[in-house]
Design an enzyme around this catalytic site. Structure first.
Site: not given
Ligand code: THU
Length: 155
Positions: A59, A70
Site C-alpha cells: 500500500e 496477485e
Molecule cells: N487486495 C489485494 O491484494 N488483492 C485483491 O484482489 C483485493 C484487494 C488488497 C489491496 C489493498 O492493499 C487491500 O487489499 C484492501 O483493498
C-alpha cells in the site's frame, strides 16, 4: 478455455498443489504492507516448471498506488521468468493481527490482468481463492471475467 467455476467446502478437498500454493500464499501475507486497510493479502503462483513465486499487497499513502498481491506475483513472474506459463495461482487474506483467513476474491483489476496472462499463454490459469461462506473457489481467469475486454476487440 474453461469457464467453469468449482466450489469446495474444505481446503482438504483440493489437489495437493493447490493446497501447497494456499500455504505459500498464507506465508506471503507476512510481507504485506497494509498500514491503511490492515488487510493482509498474499498470492502464490506456480509456473509450468514448478517454480513458485509469491507476492503480497503493497500500500501507499497515495491510495490509488496500492498494489494487489496477485499483480505483485504476476508481474514478478513475468519479469523473472518470461515465457513460462503459469499453471495455478492461489490468493488468501486475513485481517492484520488475526490468524483466520477472511473471504477475499480477486478484484476486477486483477481479474483483467489475469485474463491477459491467460490469453497470452493460451492455457488456463487455475485460480484458487476463499469465497463467501468459507467455500474455496477454483476457476480460470476467463471463468472469473465474463464479457471481458481483450486485444481481439482492437484487431
Ligand atoms: N487486495 C489485494 O491484494 N488483492 C485483491 O484482489 C483485493 C484487494 C488488497 C489491496 C489493498 O492493499 C487491500 O487489499 C484492501 O483493498
Amino acid at each position: 478455455m474453461s469457464n467453469l467455476i468449482q466450489f469446495f467446502d474444505h481446503l482438504e478437498n483440493l489437489d495437493a498443489e493447490s493446497k501447497y500454493l494456499v500455504h505459500k500464499a498464507r506465508e506471503a501475507t507476512t510481507h504485506s504492507y497494509a498500514p491503511y486497510s490492515k488487510f493482509c493479502v498474499g498470492a502464490a503462483l506456480m509456473l509450468e516448471d514448478g517454480t513458485v513465486i509469491s507476492g503480497a499487497n503493497q500500500e501507499n499513502a497515495a491510495f490509488p498506488l496500492c498494489m494487489c498481491a496477485e499483480r505483485v506475483a504476476l508481474y514478478a513472474a513475468a519479469s523473472a521468468h518470461p515465457g513460462k506459463a503459469i499453471n495455478k495461482l492461489a490468493v488468501v487474506a486475513h485481517k492484520k493481527g488475526h490468524k483466520e483467513l477472511s473471504a477475499a476474491t480477486c478484484c476486477g483489476a486483477c481479474r483483467q490482468v489475469l485474463l491477459e496472462f491467460e490469453s497470452r499463454q493460451k492455457k488456463p490459469i487455475e485460480i484458487i481463492m476463499l469465497g463467501a461462506a468459507g467455500k474455496w473457489i477454483k476457476s480460470s481467469a476467463e471463468g472469473l471475467m465474463p464479457l471481458s475486454f481483450g486485444k481481439e476487440a482492437m484487431e
